[in-house]
Design a protein around this motif. Sequence first.
Motif, PDB file in Angstrom:
ATOM      1  N   TYR A   7       0.795  -1.230   0.000  1.00 24.74           N
ATOM      2  CA  TYR A   7       0.000   0.000   0.000  1.00 24.74           C
ATOM      3  C   TYR A   7       0.831   1.285   0.000  1.00 24.74           C
ATOM      4  N   THR A   8       2.136   1.173  -0.029  1.00 26.71           N
ATOM      5  CA  THR A   8       2.980   2.363  -0.092  1.00 26.71           C
ATOM      6  C   THR A   8       3.571   2.595  -1.479  1.00 26.71           C
ATOM      7  N   GLN A   9       3.019   1.929  -2.500  1.00 24.29           N
ATOM      8  CA  GLN A   9       3.503   2.144  -3.865  1.00 24.29           C
ATOM      9  C   GLN A   9       2.360   2.075  -4.867  1.00 24.29           C
ATOM     10  N   PHE A  10       2.600   2.636  -6.042  1.00 24.25           N
ATOM     11  CA  PHE A  10       1.603   2.652  -7.106  1.00 24.25           C
ATOM     12  C   PHE A  10       2.299   2.543  -8.459  1.00 24.25           C
ATOM     13  N   GLU A  11       1.961   1.483  -9.186  1.00 22.37           N
ATOM     14  CA  GLU A  11       2.522   1.238 -10.523  1.00 22.37           C
ATOM     15  C   GLU A  11       4.047   1.326 -10.523  1.00 22.37           C
ATOM     16  N   GLY A  12       4.665   0.712  -9.532  1.00 28.10           N
ATOM     17  CA  GLY A  12       6.124   0.657  -9.463  1.00 28.10           C
ATOM     18  C   GLY A  12       6.775   1.843  -8.796  1.00 28.10           C
ATOM     19  N   ASN A  13       5.997   2.885  -8.521  1.00 32.97           N
ATOM     20  CA  ASN A  13       6.522   4.083  -7.871  1.00 32.97           C
ATOM     21  C   ASN A  13       6.283   3.955  -6.371  1.00 32.97           C
ATOM     22  N   ARG A  14       7.365   3.867  -5.607  1.00 31.27           N
ATOM     23  CA  ARG A  14       7.258   3.752  -4.152  1.00 31.27           C
ATOM     24  C   ARG A  14       7.442   5.144  -3.553  1.00 31.27           C
ATOM     25  N   CYS A  15       6.359   5.927  -3.579  1.00 32.51           N
ATOM     26  CA  CYS A  15       6.480   7.305  -3.113  1.00 32.51           C
ATOM     27  C   CYS A  15       6.208   7.443  -1.620  1.00 32.51           C
ATOM     28  N   ALA A  16       5.905   6.338  -0.961  1.00 30.77           N
ATOM     29  CA  ALA A  16       5.633   6.392   0.478  1.00 30.77           C
ATOM     30  C   ALA A  16       6.256   5.191   1.157  1.00 30.77           C
ATOM     31  N   VAL A  17       6.301   5.264   2.468  1.00 25.28           N
ATOM     32  CA  VAL A  17       6.875   4.190   3.276  1.00 25.28           C
ATOM     33  C   VAL A  17       6.010   4.060   4.537  1.00 25.28           C
ATOM     34  N   PRO A  18       5.771   2.852   5.033  1.00 24.76           N
ATOM     35  CA  PRO A  18       4.912   2.709   6.214  1.00 24.76           C
ATOM     36  C   PRO A  18       5.570   3.225   7.494  1.00 24.76           C
ATOM     37  N   LEU A  19       4.786   3.925   8.295  1.00 25.00           N
ATOM     38  CA  LEU A  19       5.242   4.443   9.576  1.00 25.00           C
ATOM     39  C   LEU A  19       4.227   4.003  10.638  1.00 25.00           C
ATOM     40  N   LEU A  20       4.401   2.809  11.130  1.00 19.91           N
ATOM     41  CA  LEU A  20       3.461   2.097  11.989  1.00 19.91           C
ATOM     42  C   LEU A  20       2.200   1.744  11.187  1.00 19.91           C
ATOM     43  N   GLY A  21       1.439   0.791  11.696  1.00 22.03           N
ATOM     44  CA  GLY A  21       0.289   0.320  10.950  1.00 22.03           C
ATOM     45  C   GLY A  21      -0.881  -0.011  11.839  1.00 22.03           C
ATOM     46  N   ASP A  22      -1.984  -0.345  11.171  1.00 21.83           N
ATOM     47  CA  ASP A  22      -3.199  -0.778  11.849  1.00 21.83           C
ATOM     48  C   ASP A  22      -3.594  -2.130  11.293  1.00 21.83           C
TER      49      ASP A  22
END
Length: 445
Positions: free
Chosen positions: A142-157
């Motif tokens: 859930y931190t990427q879209f179409e090969g673009n990793r523009c986010a990184v997880p910072l804790l989760g639910d």
Amino acid sequence: MPGISRKTAIALAASASIALLATSCTGQPEAGASDDASKETTVTFWHAWSAPSEVKAVKDLVAGFEKAHPNIHVDVVGNMTDDKMNQALRAGGDKAPDVISSFTTNSVGTFCSSGALVDLNPFFEKSGIDPRKTFPKAMNEYTQFEGNRCAVPLLGDAYGLYYNKTAFKKAGIAAPPKTWSEFERVAEKLTIPQGDTYKQLGFMPNYHGWETTTEHYLGQFSPTYFDKDGKSNVAKDPAFEAAFTLQKKLVDALGGYRKLETYRSGLGDEWGPKHPFHTGQVAMQLDGEWRLGMALDAKPTFDIGVAPLPVPDDQADQYGKGYITGTIAGIAATSKKQNAAWELVKYMTTNTDAVVDFSNAIHNVPSTLAALKSPKLKYDPRFKTFLEIAADPDSTTAPASVNGGVYLTTIQQFGYDYESGKATDLKAGLKKTAAQIDTDIAQAK
């Protein structure tokens, strides 16, 4: 415990507003990655946490980073809404954030496709970090879209099943249900009618309930939301039809939509001490890891049990999985300090001790595989269920889309229509829903 901004409706609204970025932001990922992170500098970090304990936890997290990187100073700005972040990401400038953290996972597709946040793949490669080996599968997705990793997880639910152990014992139920058919039987057995209402309801299945959204249910069915061409799969993947069918069957079995809605309208809200699970008015509850602390704070008169949410009977071997979401972090494309910003992002999201300490402080699920197994984690033994759900490779999430969570809103709306009887033809309704999703995505591109 998350703030009210984590409520699904608000998150979806925020993801819809962030879709405006797609037409108004054309950040250049390479523009600011030429700074020297070893030189004295200051980066600005905007986050959404607002509760005093959470704000303190963020400050402690940043203090740990500054101790490890004495040349990089961090200007922390809290309680920032997605709308404010969006405006700043578009505008840029000296006062804009270099690093942002948002609760709105649904907006990753828009963040990535618009160029608002930079692709972090080159930074991971340069640092020798493999995200697939670092983060749980669903969080990595859930931190990427179409090969673009523009986010990184910072804790989760992670979402699971809370149950009233005292009510279970009274009803002669030995253990929490593992399959959907067991779940339906247990929910009926725990339901105690009282006139035209309930003395105790086994489970509130309605989509207007507390966290019983369509995507949270669907997480147990492991659907494929989009095909390889990016078209909606809602009318084609049998998982969707199965999920809607079983939820509607449960609604009918427990008294019908109108009776359930009448009961629900008189119960407490999701974030207060009178939440119906806290009070014993509802015996089982689909919810996230934060509910445990909230329920214990309410001092219930019964023992609380925690288990994974049941799975469809034909997926019994995957019992233990759940729906995963969480907070994300990213680097602004307009930042001129992207290398220094990466050092902050890398520390907050991949340093095991930092992730563990942050998790201990705000009681969310750690977002790295190493942190999930750390002996330094401090938690109620029941919290371990959520750690296991997060680490389970069969756990699922909702995929990123170019227009954020709009497609989830469309599916949810059909859910309201179907459970209430407004829509009666499931197959036709799913086809119409899929067509609407495809139209909305085409217009967003």
